[in-house]
Design an enzyme around this catalytic site. Structure first.
Site, mmCIF file in Angstrom:
data_model
loop_
_atom_site.group_PDB
_atom_site.id
_atom_site.type_symbol
_atom_site.label_atom_id
_atom_site.label_comp_id
_atom_site.label_asym_id
_atom_site.label_seq_id
_atom_site.Cartn_x
_atom_site.Cartn_y
_atom_site.Cartn_z
ATOM 1 N N SER A 178 0.146 -1.016 -0.255
ATOM 2 C CA SER A 178 -0.101 -0.119 0.085
ATOM 3 C C SER A 178 0.617 0.951 0.294
ATOM 4 O O SER A 178 0.520 2.113 -0.471
ATOM 5 C CB SER A 178 -0.546 -0.162 1.127
ATOM 6 N N HIS A 206 -5.834 -3.537 -2.948
ATOM 7 C CA HIS A 206 -5.156 -1.848 -4.492
ATOM 8 C C HIS A 206 -4.819 -2.501 -5.308
ATOM 9 O O HIS A 206 -4.281 -1.910 -6.519
ATOM 10 C CB HIS A 206 -4.225 -1.520 -4.018
ATOM 11 N N LYS A 237 -11.628 1.776 -2.077
ATOM 12 C CA LYS A 237 -10.858 2.031 -2.959
ATOM 13 C C LYS A 237 -11.036 1.817 -4.361
ATOM 14 O O LYS A 237 -11.904 2.749 -5.184
ATOM 15 C CB LYS A 237 -9.134 1.149 -3.095
HETATM 16 C C1 LIG Z 1 -7.074 0.351 3.467
HETATM 17 C C2 LIG Z 1 -6.377 -0.943 3.177
HETATM 18 C C3 LIG Z 1 -6.866 -2.255 3.975
HETATM 19 C C4 LIG Z 1 -8.686 -1.556 5.211
HETATM 20 O O1 LIG Z 1 -9.328 -1.389 4.106
HETATM 21 P P1 LIG Z 1 -10.058 -0.352 4.831
HETATM 22 O O2 LIG Z 1 -11.762 -1.028 4.078
HETATM 23 O O3 LIG Z 1 -10.022 0.916 4.287
HETATM 24 O O4 LIG Z 1 -10.448 -0.579 5.623
HETATM 25 C C5 LIG Z 1 -5.897 -2.851 4.200
HETATM 26 N N1 LIG Z 1 -5.516 -3.417 3.946
HETATM 27 C C6 LIG Z 1 -4.755 -2.637 2.878
HETATM 28 C C7 LIG Z 1 -3.126 -2.708 1.715
HETATM 29 C C8 LIG Z 1 -5.295 -1.239 2.469
HETATM 30 O O5 LIG Z 1 -4.502 -0.929 2.283
#
Ligand SMILES: *Cc1c(COP(=O)(O)O)cnc(C)c1O
Length: 384
Positions: A178, A206, A237
């Site tokens: 991330s 991602h 996302k």
């Molecule tokens: C953003 C993210 C999460 C968490 O997801 P949310 O739905 O925002 O709680 C988990 N793992 C990774 C790698 C992330 O980038």
């Protein structure tokens, strides 16, 4: 007085350039945002396909609310599990190519629940050192033994697996890291997991919607599939909504339904979000052109950086971090871009390791090539 300790801690953080503060958005998520009354060109959302403010998702959400109300009103296992949730789970399982999928309210909770349901005392979790905080917290909470392997170092992982003789083994990894943007060596990880009879939990926060044909994600991008892979992704996302899911074999999902505490003891996500996510999924499936555009923007950014004193980290994804190192320098660079009307967040420890503060540039299919040109030109101005 405990207050004085809190003040001391915050003051110390501030002096290290580590204090975190929020800024108030006065507009929806998009490349052009209004923050506290000023307009900016933004390069820091995870809304990779520009769906967060898409008219089709907005009307699906409105329709979902008209039919199913606002709140789910109960946990999934009580009376909060609606047909909209059900339909989305079916669609997600098919999209990922797994027998079943299970919705969670956030990705953070999905990771906590999945790890805690699959392993416990006497078992061992193997984690990449650069995994997302939610995976780190998940393994802590699971009470399993923890082994962290060097970033993307499958040989190191194999050595650690070799030494572990008893209990269940679970390897957990970001698919696209991330804060770095690089992709895990998923085929190698799977091979090692097969050799040592370990589970592989892949967090595709991602990659889902962005990588692979039809946006089917990192597993499809790497061309791997296996019943021992448990796939998790967020709907907050690329899908542009909120919520998350875990996709896996039926027995795994049944286990999560029975044991994942962050699933059992929480209110189901609002059903209207599920209808918005369903439409998001359809747009993703038809979105090869959007993704091709996004990849052109990535190439444009990377070639524009060649003559600059700052280096982009090695990444082929929409996450294109500029490594700075020092916390205050990263903050100051972000501030100077902001003065030029450009919004890029500085990422500092503990989100990233000490001494690796960075500007995390993210690109979206909603950006135009002229937006990327403006970003590169701003960096050139700062370099002068
Ligand atoms: C953003 C993210 C999460 C968490 O997801 P949310 O739905 O925002 O709680 C988990 N793992 C990774 C790698 C992330 O980038």
């Amino acid at each position: 007085m405990p207050f004085s300790e809190l003040h001391q801690d915050l003051d110390e953080r501030a002096s290290l350039g580590l204090l975190r503060q929020r800024r108030m958005m006065l507009s929806p998520q998009s490349p052009h945002i209004n923050v506290e009354g000023k307009s900016y060109l933004s390069f820091c959302s995870n809304d990779y396909l520009g769906l967060a403010n898409h008219p089709k998702l907005i009307s699906a959400l409105q329709q979902g609310a008209a039919n199913f109300g606002v709140g789910a009103g109960a946990a999934h296992l009580v009376s909060g599990h609606t047909k909209l949730h059900h339909d989305l789970e079916i669609a997600l399982a098919e999209f990922i190519g797994k027998p079943m999928a299970l919705l969670f309210s956030t990705g953070y909770m999905a990771n906590l629940g999945a790890v805690q349901a699959l392993v416990g005392k006497g078992d061992t979790v193997f984690a990449d050192k650069l995994n997302h905080a939610s995976l780190n917290d998940a393994m802590q909470l699971s009470r399993a033994n923890m082994q962290r392997y060097r970033h993307n170092d499958v040989v190191h992982l194999a050595q650690l697996l070799e030494k572990t003789i008893s209990g269940r083994k679970l390897v957990i990894t970001d698919a696209v890291f991330s804060m770095d943007g690089d992709i895990a060596k998923l085929p190698d990880l799977l091979r090692v997991c097969e050799q040592h009879d370990a589970w592989l939990l892949v967090d595709d926060a991602h990659g889902f919607g962005v990588l692979g044909e039809g946006g089917h994600g990192s597993l499809s991008h790497c061309g791997i599939t296996s019943p021992r892979i448990v796939c998790m992704a967020t709907l907050g996302k690329a899908v542009g909504v909120s919520g998350a899911f875990v996709a896996a074999e039926k027995v795994v999902i049944d286990t999560l339904i029975n044991h994942a505490r962050s699933y059992v003891y929480t209110t189901a996500m609002p059903p209207a979000l599920a209808s918005a996510a369903l439409v998001g999924l359809e747009l993703i499936e038809q979105g090869d052109e959007m993704r091709a555009h996004l990849h052109k923007l990535i190439a444009q950014l990377r070639s524009g950086f060649h003559e600059l004193p700052w280096k982009l980290m090695p990444s082929t994804t929409a996450i294109q971090p500029v490594l700075v190192g020092d916390n205050n320098q990263a903050l100051s660079l972000s501030e100077r871009l902001r003065e030029r009307g450009i919004w890029v967040a500085a990422i500092r420890p503990p989100t990233v390791p000490q001494g690796t503060a960075r500007l995390r540039i993210t690109l979206s299919a909603a950006h135009r090539p002229s937006d990327v040109t403006r970003l590169i030109e701003a960096f050139h101005e700062l370099a002068r």
